[in-house]
Design an enzyme around this catalytic site. Structure first.
Site, short mmCIF file in Angstrom:
data_model
loop_
_atom_site.label_atom_id
_atom_site.label_comp_id
_atom_site.label_asym_id
_atom_site.label_seq_id
_atom_site.Cartn_x
_atom_site.Cartn_y
_atom_site.Cartn_z
CE LYS A 1 -4.53 0.33 0.83
NZ LYS A 1 -5.41 -0.64 0.20
N1 GLU Z 1 -7.25 -0.32 -2.99
C1 GLU Z 1 -8.00 -1.51 -3.24
C2 GLU Z 1 -7.98 -2.42 -2.02
O1 GLU Z 1 -7.79 -1.97 -0.92
C3 GLU Z 1 -7.57 -2.21 -4.52
C4 GLU Z 1 -6.14 -2.65 -4.55
C5 GLU Z 1 -5.71 -3.20 -5.90
O2 GLU Z 1 -6.52 -3.32 -6.78
O3 GLU Z 1 -4.53 -3.50 -6.03
O4 GLU Z 1 -8.24 -3.59 -2.12
#
Ligand code: GLU
Length: 414
Positions: A104
């Site tokens: 993240k």
């Molecule tokens: N931000 C989204 C999540 O928390 C998607 C992450 C992604 O598609 O890599 O799952």
């Protein structure tokens, strides 16, 4: 006392790993982040001044594949929160059975106060700060809170210009025109809707006619509102960061979307009564969807909650105390790592399409999404039954077991 999401995340791993009988070193391994990059960088603002911004990119674990996870732009972004979110992505990918580790990233900023040009310069500079970590085989960002397809296009372009060729597979959730996937924008909400239907089946609730309250009205909450309405459910209350509204007869998603387009918020929608953001948790409803930020469902709010199903559209919305209270009330919780995993699942499809340069139609995307959501939900529900635990513990057991097994099979280097 407010527990930090990182503390909560580590504590959960500890409890579940002990239950799985994992060795102490493995527990420590799973509780730590492999790579943490903290960046501070300048951005030229429209008035000619220069402002410093802080951000980070965290890779929690890469045992099952390249790192995967969104980028969020929010004033409250801290390194610890991003570590918790990165760890959550590891479990999410593992429980869904998609071949990624967890990551993240984030920048502490309020994108609503930035012009489009400032947002673009911030995105491009942040991308270049984390560029050595990301790549189609290394770490693949995606949208998260306050980031969207346009932001992903800037990330893709900045990375591509620096490596000297177009690398669509470096991000997912980008526009279709540059290698994005059909259905990606709606994927998180669509996955939530599938898991809500399955939860309704599990508790014997009829989705048509069921009353729903949703906290958050962005890419998850807003689209889910429409999907649940189309499935015959009655969305009786919604909230965004600027206000909350209620109408026991149901709130029309199309009319509300029109209002939001003009006003930028659900507040003051003529077809509903204004309530406080906190009162949303006391609304008479069958299904409650926290689809905003972490730690929203506190113990006090859980005591007031009337829903039979809580569907975690957001990451980490439920505090541990609330978890216990809801369990005591017999509420069926669809945990975040399962409930909102539709987004990363279609991100995986997008990445596969980019690598193969062969694109699917929307039907194919949605059918595969539903199949994978169903497979994961059923595996978690079966585990919950077998071990007599709730859905969250079962999801964590499955995920942690899969990651621990990958680590063990790969072995310890050197
Ligand atoms: N931000 C989204 C999540 O928390 C998607 C992450 C992604 O598609 O890599 O799952």
């Amino acid at each position: 006392m407010t527990l930090s999401p990182w503390w909560i995340a580590q504590d959960r791993v500890d409890i579940v790993s002990k239950r799985l009988g994992l060795e102490k070193w493995m527990r420590e391994y799973l509780k730590s982040c492999k790579r943490v990059l903290d960046v501070t960088f300048p951005v030229r603002m429209d008035d000619g001044s220069v402002r410093m911004f802080s951000g980070c990119r965290v890779q929690h674990n890469l045992a099952r594949g390249p790192a995967k996870g969104g980028i969020r732009f929010h004033p409250s972004v801290t390194l610890d929160d991003v570590k918790a979110l990165a760890m959550g992505m590891t479990w999410k990918c593992a429980v869904m059975g998609i071949p990624y580790g967890g990551a993240k990233g984030g920048v502490a900023c309020d994108p609503k106060k930035l012009s489009l040009g400032e947002l673009e310069r911030l995105t491009r500079r942040y991308t270049s700060e984390i560029a050595f970590l990301i790549g189609p085989d290394k770490d693949i960002p995606a949208p998260d809170v306050n980031t969207n397809a346009q932001v992903m296009a800037w990330v893709m372009d900045t990375y591509s210009e620096n490596v000297g060729y177009s690398a669509p597979g470096v991000v997912t959730g980008k526009p279709i025109e540059i290698g994005g996937s059909e259905g990606r924008r709606e994927a998180t909400a669509r996955g939530c809707a599938v898991s809500i239907q399955l939860a309704c089946d599990a508790v014997g609730l009829n989705l048509p006619g069921a009353r729903v309250a949703i906290q958050g009205h962005g890419n998850v909450g807003g689209i889910l509102h429409r999907l649940l309405h189309e499935a015959g459910a009655r969305v009786v209350a919604v909230a965004d960061s600027q206000g909350a509204i209620m109408n026991p007869q149901g709130i029309d998603p199309v009319k509300l979307a029109r209002h939001e387009k003009v006003k930028g918020t659900v507040a003051h929608f003529p077809g509903a009564k204004p309530i406080s953001g906190d009162a949303l948790f006391s609304v008479d409803c069958d299904i409650f969807v926290p689809a905003a930020l972490e730690n929203q469902l506190t113990g006090a709010r859980a005591r007031r909650l009337k829903a039979r199903i809580v569907a975690e559209g957001a990451n980490g919305p439920t505090m541990p105390e609330a978890d216990k209270i809801l369990a005591g009330k017999g509420v069926f919780i669809i945990p975040d790592i399962l409930c909102n995993a539709g987004g990363v699942t279609v991100s995986y499809f997008e990445w596969v399409q980019d690598i193969q340069s062969y694109f699917w139609d929307e039907n194919e995307v949605n059918e595969n999404l539903e199949r994978i959501m169903r497979r994961a939900f059923e595996a978690v529900a079966a585990r919950a039954k077998k071990e007599s635990v709730n859905m969250r513990t079962a999801a964590y057991m499955l995920a942690i077991e899969r990651v621990a097994r990958a680590i063990a099979i790969r072995g310890i280097y050197p």
